[in-house]
Design a protein around this motif. Sequence first.
Motif, PDB file in Angstrom:
ATOM      1  N   ILE A  50       0.743  -1.214  -0.121  1.00  0.00           N
ATOM      2  CA  ILE A  50      -0.014   0.049  -0.177  1.00  0.00           C
ATOM      3  C   ILE A  50       0.893   1.441   0.057  1.00  0.00           C
ATOM      4  CG2 ILE A  50      -1.652   1.157   1.263  1.00  0.00           C
ATOM      5  CD1 ILE A  50      -2.895  -1.505   2.197  1.00  0.00           C
ATOM      6  N   SER A  51       0.902   1.963  -1.084  1.00  0.00           N
ATOM      7  CA  SER A  51       1.685   3.157  -1.176  1.00  0.00           C
ATOM      8  C   SER A  51       0.787   4.328  -1.150  1.00  0.00           C
ATOM      9  CB  SER A  51       2.699   3.088  -2.299  1.00  0.00           C
ATOM     10  OG  SER A  51       1.853   3.115  -3.594  1.00  0.00           O
ATOM     11  N   CYS A  52      -0.593   4.241  -1.261  1.00  0.00           N
ATOM     12  CA  CYS A  52      -1.182   5.426  -1.307  1.00  0.00           C
ATOM     13  C   CYS A  52      -2.643   5.047  -0.981  1.00  0.00           C
ATOM     14  CB  CYS A  52      -1.462   6.092  -2.645  1.00  0.00           C
ATOM     15  SG  CYS A  52      -2.170   5.273  -3.851  1.00  0.00           S
ATOM     16  N   TYR A  53      -3.531   6.103  -0.573  1.00  0.00           N
ATOM     17  CA  TYR A  53      -4.674   6.021  -0.007  1.00  0.00           C
ATOM     18  C   TYR A  53      -5.474   5.140  -0.774  1.00  0.00           C
ATOM     19  CZ  TYR A  53      -9.192   7.538   1.957  1.00  0.00           C
ATOM     20  OH  TYR A  53     -10.446   7.438   2.429  1.00  0.00           O
ATOM     21  N   ALA A  54      -5.600   5.368  -2.312  1.00  0.00           N
ATOM     22  CA  ALA A  54      -6.405   4.514  -3.287  1.00  0.00           C
ATOM     23  C   ALA A  54      -5.896   3.157  -2.942  1.00  0.00           C
ATOM     24  CB  ALA A  54      -5.945   5.126  -4.579  1.00  0.00           C
ATOM     25  N   ASP A  55      -4.873   2.859  -2.759  1.00  0.00           N
ATOM     26  CA  ASP A  55      -4.427   1.253  -2.671  1.00  0.00           C
ATOM     27  C   ASP A  55      -5.221   1.005  -1.339  1.00  0.00           C
ATOM     28  OD1 ASP A  55      -2.659   1.800  -4.886  1.00  0.00           O
ATOM     29  OD2 ASP A  55      -0.936   1.553  -3.451  1.00  0.00           O
ATOM     30  N   LEU A  56      -5.099   1.521  -0.418  1.00  0.00           N
ATOM     31  CA  LEU A  56      -5.789   1.113   0.968  1.00  0.00           C
ATOM     32  C   LEU A  56      -7.185   0.838   0.526  1.00  0.00           C
ATOM     33  CD1 LEU A  56      -6.001   0.980   4.098  1.00  0.00           C
ATOM     34  CD2 LEU A  56      -6.575   3.397   4.077  1.00  0.00           C
ATOM     35  N   LEU A  57      -8.112   1.649   0.007  1.00  0.00           N
ATOM     36  CA  LEU A  57      -9.308   1.607  -0.269  1.00  0.00           C
ATOM     37  C   LEU A  57      -9.612   0.328  -1.123  1.00  0.00           C
ATOM     38  CD1 LEU A  57     -10.825   5.282  -0.818  1.00  0.00           C
ATOM     39  CD2 LEU A  57     -10.876   3.646   1.133  1.00  0.00           C
ATOM     40  N   ASP A  58      -8.712   0.102  -2.239  1.00  0.00           N
ATOM     41  CA  ASP A  58      -8.903  -1.097  -3.155  1.00  0.00           C
ATOM     42  C   ASP A  58      -8.469  -2.346  -2.453  1.00  0.00           C
ATOM     43  OD1 ASP A  58      -9.174   0.704  -5.266  1.00  0.00           O
ATOM     44  OD2 ASP A  58      -7.082   0.475  -6.047  1.00  0.00           O
ATOM     45  N   GLU A  59      -7.760  -2.382  -1.301  1.00  0.00           N
ATOM     46  CA  GLU A  59      -7.443  -3.346  -0.534  1.00  0.00           C
ATOM     47  C   GLU A  59      -8.606  -3.792   0.471  1.00  0.00           C
ATOM     48  OE1 GLU A  59      -5.093  -6.884   0.404  1.00  0.00           O
ATOM     49  OE2 GLU A  59      -5.230  -5.533  -1.252  1.00  0.00           O
ATOM     50  N   ALA A  60      -9.026  -2.721   0.810  1.00  0.00           N
ATOM     51  CA  ALA A  60     -10.250  -3.119   2.030  1.00  0.00           C
ATOM     52  C   ALA A  60     -11.370  -3.563   1.206  1.00  0.00           C
ATOM     53  CB  ALA A  60     -10.309  -1.843   2.745  1.00  0.00           C
ATOM     54  N   ARG A  61     -11.626  -3.022   0.037  1.00  0.00           N
ATOM     55  CA  ARG A  61     -12.953  -3.352  -0.566  1.00  0.00           C
ATOM     56  C   ARG A  61     -12.758  -4.759  -1.196  1.00  0.00           C
ATOM     57  NH1 ARG A  61     -12.939   2.527  -3.472  1.00  0.00           N
ATOM     58  NH2 ARG A  61     -14.192   3.413  -1.880  1.00  0.00           N
ATOM     59  N   ALA A  62     -11.605  -5.291  -1.410  1.00  0.00           N
ATOM     60  CA  ALA A  62     -11.479  -6.485  -1.812  1.00  0.00           C
ATOM     61  C   ALA A  62     -11.397  -7.832  -0.687  1.00  0.00           C
ATOM     62  CB  ALA A  62      -9.848  -6.794  -2.592  1.00  0.00           C
ATOM     63  N   GLN A  63     -11.600  -7.352   0.285  1.00  0.00           N
ATOM     64  CA  GLN A  63     -11.546  -8.305   1.611  1.00  0.00           C
ATOM     65  C   GLN A  63     -12.810  -9.125   1.460  1.00  0.00           C
ATOM     66  OE1 GLN A  63      -8.462  -9.000   3.195  1.00  0.00           O
ATOM     67  NE2 GLN A  63      -7.874  -7.581   1.581  1.00  0.00           N
ATOM     68  N   PRO A  64     -12.870 -10.317   1.982  1.00  0.00           N
ATOM     69  CA  PRO A  64     -13.831 -10.916   1.948  1.00  0.00           C
ATOM     70  C   PRO A  64     -14.976 -10.751   2.968  1.00  0.00           C
ATOM     71  CG  PRO A  64     -12.053 -12.568   2.839  1.00  0.00           C
ATOM     72  CD  PRO A  64     -11.513 -11.240   2.013  1.00  0.00           C
ATOM     73  N   GLU A  65     -14.349 -10.433   4.134  1.00  0.00           N
ATOM     74  CA  GLU A  65     -15.090 -10.009   5.362  1.00  0.00           C
ATOM     75  C   GLU A  65     -15.434  -8.577   5.474  1.00  0.00           C
ATOM     76  OE1 GLU A  65     -14.534 -11.933   9.308  1.00  0.00           O
ATOM     77  OE2 GLU A  65     -12.413 -11.935   8.560  1.00  0.00           O
ATOM     78  N   PRO A  66     -16.561  -7.840   5.896  1.00  0.00           N
ATOM     79  CA  PRO A  66     -16.688  -6.745   6.097  1.00  0.00           C
ATOM     80  C   PRO A  66     -15.720  -5.866   6.903  1.00  0.00           C
ATOM     81  CG  PRO A  66     -18.636  -7.902   6.983  1.00  0.00           C
ATOM     82  CD  PRO A  66     -17.695  -8.855   6.660  1.00  0.00           C
ATOM     83  N   GLN A  67     -15.239  -4.802   6.298  1.00  0.00           N
ATOM     84  CA  GLN A  67     -14.177  -3.921   7.005  1.00  0.00           C
ATOM     85  C   GLN A  67     -14.448  -2.562   7.436  1.00  0.00           C
ATOM     86  OE1 GLN A  67     -10.616  -5.067   6.623  1.00  0.00           O
ATOM     87  NE2 GLN A  67     -11.788  -6.860   6.133  1.00  0.00           N
ATOM     88  N   ARG A  68     -14.036  -2.176   8.423  1.00  0.00           N
ATOM     89  CA  ARG A  68     -14.135  -0.777   9.150  1.00  0.00           C
ATOM     90  C   ARG A  68     -12.560   0.024   8.886  1.00  0.00           C
ATOM     91  NH1 ARG A  68     -19.020   1.363   9.001  1.00  0.00           N
ATOM     92  NH2 ARG A  68     -18.516   2.860  10.195  1.00  0.00           N
ATOM     93  N   LEU A  69     -12.577   0.944   8.492  1.00  0.00           N
ATOM     94  CA  LEU A  69     -11.356   1.616   8.720  1.00  0.00           C
ATOM     95  C   LEU A  69     -11.438   2.684   9.386  1.00  0.00           C
ATOM     96  CD1 LEU A  69     -10.431   2.241   4.637  1.00  0.00           C
ATOM     97  CD2 LEU A  69      -9.824   0.515   6.056  1.00  0.00           C
ATOM     98  N   LEU A  70     -10.285   2.681  10.578  1.00  0.00           N
ATOM     99  CA  LEU A  70     -10.262   3.629  11.605  1.00  0.00           C
ATOM    100  C   LEU A  70      -9.149   4.692  11.266  1.00  0.00           C
ATOM    101  CD1 LEU A  70     -10.200   0.644  14.408  1.00  0.00           C
ATOM    102  CD2 LEU A  70     -12.006   1.797  13.374  1.00  0.00           C
ATOM    103  N   PHE A  71      -9.619   5.850  11.470  1.00  0.00           N
ATOM    104  CA  PHE A  71      -8.750   6.956  11.190  1.00  0.00           C
ATOM    105  C   PHE A  71      -8.650   7.726  12.295  1.00  0.00           C
ATOM    106  CE2 PHE A  71     -11.108   5.792   7.202  1.00  0.00           C
ATOM    107  CZ  PHE A  71     -10.254   6.034   6.335  1.00  0.00           C
TER     108      PHE A  71
END
Length: 130
Positions: free
Chosen positions: A3-24
């Motif tokens: 993960i080198s940028c915020y867009a990569d983070l979103l792509d990776e989180a959306r690709a996960q099989p389980e529901p995700q919450r991102l904590l900021f």
Amino acid sequence: MAISCYADLLDEARAQPEPQRLLFVFTRAELPDHPSEEQRRRFEQGEGGVLTPVVCVDKAPEELSDMAALVAESRETGADWDIVFVAALAGEDAQAQAEQHLNRMVESLKMGNISQFLAFDRQGEAVDIG
């Protein structure tokens, strides 16, 4: 995936099989209490300082679009920030656990324990702090 940028983070989180919450946890760079002249000089040059948590929030990846939108939304809080730290929480009950985990993140950041979190600048680029 690296993960080198915020867009990569979103792509990776959306690709996960389980529901995700991102904590900021949004942080602001400040001078430490009783800074030395060297600390003050470095801080004035945009280096050093301490990162103080100012705002925290959790979001589902589907609620997020890009870094510009996150920055715009953060402006509504009135809190200025420099670096945002991010962690992911997975599972069906992630939303119910988010506040507890955000509190732990804030405490970890206050203690200087940052290695387990991703960090991004306001342009959405990953930042290596350490």
